[in-house]
Design a protein around this motif. Structure first.
Motif, mmCIF file in Angstrom:
data_model
loop_
_atom_site.group_PDB
_atom_site.id
_atom_site.type_symbol
_atom_site.label_atom_id
_atom_site.label_comp_id
_atom_site.label_asym_id
_atom_site.label_seq_id
_atom_site.Cartn_x
_atom_site.Cartn_y
_atom_site.Cartn_z
ATOM 1 N N ASP A 218 12.154 76.560 69.818
ATOM 2 C CA ASP A 218 12.124 75.109 70.011
ATOM 3 C C ASP A 218 12.372 74.440 68.660
ATOM 4 O OD1 ASP A 218 11.016 72.660 71.749
ATOM 5 O OD2 ASP A 218 10.057 72.588 69.769
ATOM 6 N N VAL A 219 13.143 73.346 68.668
ATOM 7 C CA VAL A 219 13.516 72.688 67.417
ATOM 8 C C VAL A 219 12.289 72.176 66.676
ATOM 9 C CG1 VAL A 219 14.775 70.758 66.407
ATOM 10 C CG2 VAL A 219 15.807 72.078 68.261
ATOM 11 N N GLU A 220 11.374 71.538 67.366
ATOM 12 C CA GLU A 220 10.187 71.002 66.716
ATOM 13 C C GLU A 220 9.289 72.114 66.186
ATOM 14 O OE1 GLU A 220 8.134 68.287 69.221
ATOM 15 O OE2 GLU A 220 9.798 66.853 69.342
ATOM 16 N N ARG A 221 9.130 73.177 66.983
ATOM 17 C CA ARG A 221 8.298 74.283 66.502
ATOM 18 C C ARG A 221 8.951 74.980 65.315
ATOM 19 N NH1 ARG A 221 7.557 75.369 72.175
ATOM 20 N NH2 ARG A 221 8.988 77.131 72.046
ATOM 21 N N ARG A 222 10.288 75.052 65.308
ATOM 22 C CA ARG A 222 10.975 75.669 64.173
ATOM 23 C C ARG A 222 10.722 74.875 62.888
ATOM 24 N NH1 ARG A 222 16.315 75.434 65.774
ATOM 25 N NH2 ARG A 222 15.759 76.915 67.401
ATOM 26 N N ALA A 223 10.730 73.566 63.009
ATOM 27 C CA ALA A 223 10.428 72.734 61.841
ATOM 28 C C ALA A 223 8.978 72.925 61.404
ATOM 29 C CB ALA A 223 10.705 71.268 62.174
ATOM 30 N N ALA A 224 8.070 73.049 62.377
ATOM 31 C CA ALA A 224 6.664 73.301 62.053
ATOM 32 C C ALA A 224 6.494 74.649 61.367
ATOM 33 C CB ALA A 224 5.812 73.236 63.318
ATOM 34 N N GLN A 226 8.662 76.109 59.392
ATOM 35 C CA GLN A 226 9.098 75.966 58.013
ATOM 36 C C GLN A 226 7.999 75.343 57.162
ATOM 37 O OE1 GLN A 226 11.781 77.291 56.768
ATOM 38 N NE2 GLN A 226 12.556 77.983 58.746
ATOM 39 N N ARG A 227 7.321 74.328 57.714
ATOM 40 C CA ARG A 227 6.226 73.701 56.970
ATOM 41 C C ARG A 227 5.057 74.672 56.812
ATOM 42 N NH1 ARG A 227 7.667 69.468 60.533
ATOM 43 N NH2 ARG A 227 5.831 69.888 61.829
ATOM 44 N N TYR A 228 4.794 75.433 57.858
ATOM 45 C CA TYR A 228 3.704 76.419 57.813
ATOM 46 C C TYR A 228 3.987 77.483 56.759
ATOM 47 C CZ TYR A 228 0.988 80.512 59.254
ATOM 48 O OH TYR A 228 0.170 81.626 59.266
ATOM 49 N N HIS A 245 -0.290 72.470 60.947
ATOM 50 C CA HIS A 245 1.133 72.211 61.218
ATOM 51 C C HIS A 245 1.515 72.311 62.689
ATOM 52 C CE1 HIS A 245 1.898 71.979 56.957
ATOM 53 N NE2 HIS A 245 1.220 73.095 56.785
ATOM 54 N N THR A 246 0.612 72.815 63.534
ATOM 55 C CA THR A 246 0.913 72.891 64.974
ATOM 56 C C THR A 246 -0.127 72.171 65.816
ATOM 57 O OG1 THR A 246 -0.312 74.966 65.361
ATOM 58 C CG2 THR A 246 1.981 75.152 64.617
#
Length: 510
Positions: A218-224, A226-228, A245-246
């Motif tokens: 998922d695009v949003e989880r992928r961004a999360a 990266q932050r994680y 982050h999630t």
């Protein structure tokens, strides 16, 4: 009809039958492409297809990681493809039943051995993903992501005109459906082993795969993600960072993963027109049939002979004057037998092949060992050693083992580590970042120059190594020294152990 008697006719027929069911062992082939050197005793057509698959896989990883597609690593990765699982024991005598292969990083070589498979190359793709990560990313990823990354991409399907990434991994899902899940806190914290510390929990790899897939799906989880990863890489607690982050606690994450697994798991179809890789193939001499895999075993330098040197002597005797047989015999004598005899054999080989890099390296290694064992001839032996290493460098100026020997030779010498020593360690690391000793040696030299922050960055990826907890603990000790502002003067006393590597089998990796 001829005058053959019936008994002779029967014997001749039996001999033909035996020849039909027991064909001669196939000769080894060596295939070289831009990124790989692959040895196989199978047929040439399948070997070409295998090389093409791996070249495409490398480009797939580059595409997804945002790296230049045509960039090649400084060192080609050697792979030995075997037809029978029992052949693995010729390289690694401790190989277990059903083990599909092994990835090995030792001072003399970094390579993989794998059984050929028409339908499932996931084990080798898993190992190459690790190799690729260490080559291109010097970042302290959490242990679960190191494994999850390799598992995620190892499930790819790579066929002519069709590449699919992030596929459903039936083997991992079966473990998750039938096994007792680890606590997510333990997965996130990298606690992969049981209370005795002697094996991986059976659901660790499946959960690392599923967690990575969930983030990547998922695009949003992928961004999360990266932050994680950035949070954990900068020192954040891997369990606490998850909720930051999630928004999920470990228990909520487990529930989300179970729901994700019950749904339709997404994957990516890659439409990029990957080029056909040029491949050069040569047939190796017959001596390779006897000695190619044993030569790799010798590189492990396990110390205990167990009759190996006698076996090497007998097999080499079958091929008098053969350069490869001489090389293997020389290696065996220097490492396990009579070093003086080994030097005689290798010097004779250099008369035929003056630029044989491995022979020059082995002679340098022998002189180095001789200097430490016979102090009275130290200066002469060290001078000879430096001469062999100079010749090895002139023959191949991008061989990491030459630079490693140059750097190791200087440890304990006056003025060590000077700028030239740092350069030797840096070149070793640039060419072979997968080698723990390269990182460790460079970090120690950097600390001696008060470049502790650089040393810490270099060591941090090793601190989460799930495959070698002894080395990971030792790395954390050195990191603590660097953080305290100490130098690396006594770091060589720490008991570094170059591991056998990550073993590949049907379901678990260790």
């Amino acid at each position: 009809m001829s005058g053959l008697k019936p008994a002779r006719i029967a014997m001749a027929a039996l001999a033909l039958m035996l020849l039909a069911v027991s064909p001669a062992r196939a000769d080894w082939l060596r295939a070289e492409s831009e990124r790989f050197v692959i040895y196989s005793d199978g047929d040439e057509r399948n070997l070409r297809a295998y090389v093409q698959k791996l070249e495409t896989f490398d480009r797939v990883l580059r595409l997804f990681m945002g790296l230049p597609m045509e960039q090649a690593p400084p060192r080609k990765f050697p792979i030995y493809l075997i037809g029978q699982q029992r052949d693995l024991a010729r390289v690694l005598p401790s190989a277990i039943q059903n083990q599909a292969g092994v990835y090995i990083t030792v001072e003399q070589d970094i390579f993989a051995v794998a059984t050929r498979s028409r339908n499932d190359d996931s084990t080798l793709l898993h190992e190459y993903a690790h190799h690729f990560m260490f080559q291109n990313f010097n970042f302290p990823y959490p242990a679960w992501f190191v494994e999850g990354f390799a598992e995620y991409y190892a499930a790819s399907t790579i066929e002519p005109g069709r590449v699919e990434v992030g596929l459903y991994n039936e083997n991992r899902v079966a473990w998750l459906q039938n096994g007792q899940w680890m606590r997510m806190e333990d997965v996130l914290a990298g606690r992969a082993r049981n209370a005795r510390g002697d094996r991986f929990n059976e659901t660790y790899y499946p959960l690392a795969w599923l967690l990575t897939h969930w983030f990547m799906g998922d695009v949003e989880r992928r961004a999360a993600m990266q932050r994680y990863l950035a949070d954990v890489g900068s020192g954040g607690d891997p369990v606490e960072a998850l909720e930051r982050h999630t928004g999920l606690t470990p228990i909520a994450l487990r529930d989300a993963l179970r729901a994700y697994m019950r749904g339709r798991i997404p994957y990516s179809r890659v439409s990029h027109p990957f080029p056909t890789a040029p491949v050069a193939i040569e047939r190796l001499p017959r001596s390779a049939n006897d000695l190619l895999l044993i030569n790799q075993q010798l590189k492990l330098e396990r110390g205990s002979d167990d009759g190996l040197i006698e076996q090497v002597r007998q097999l080499a005797a079958r091929h008098p004057g053969d350069p490869f047989a001489q090389l293997v015999l020389g290696r065996g004598e220097i490492l396990l037998g009579d070093p003086q005899q080994g030097e005689t054999v290798l010097n004779a080989l250099l008369d035929q092949q003056p630029d044989n890099v491995e022979a020059l390296q082995l002679l340098a290694l022998s002189r180095m060992k001789g200097a430490s064992e016979h102090p009275e001839g130290y200066d002469v032996a060290m001078g000879q050693m430096r001469g062999f290493l100079q010749r090895a460098y002139e023959a191949d100026d991008a061989n990491y083992y030459t630079f490693l020997l140059i750097a190791q030779n200087r440890i304990g010498e006056p003025g060590y580590p000077n700028e030239n020593d740092l350069a030797a360690w840096e070149l070793t690391y640039i060419i072979a970042p997968q080698l723990g000793q390269a990182r460790f040696g460079l970090a120690q030299a950097l600390m001696a120059h008060d470049r502790n922050a650089e040393a810490i960055a270099l060591l941090e990826p090793l601190a989460n190594d799930p495959h070698n907890p002894h080395n990971a603990a030792m790395v954390r000790t050195l990191i603590a020294r660097a953080e305290a502002g100490l130098n690396g003067d006594d770091a060589d006393a720490l008991p570094w152990d170059e591991a056998d590597g990550e073993m590949m089998d049907d379901g678990e990796f260790d």
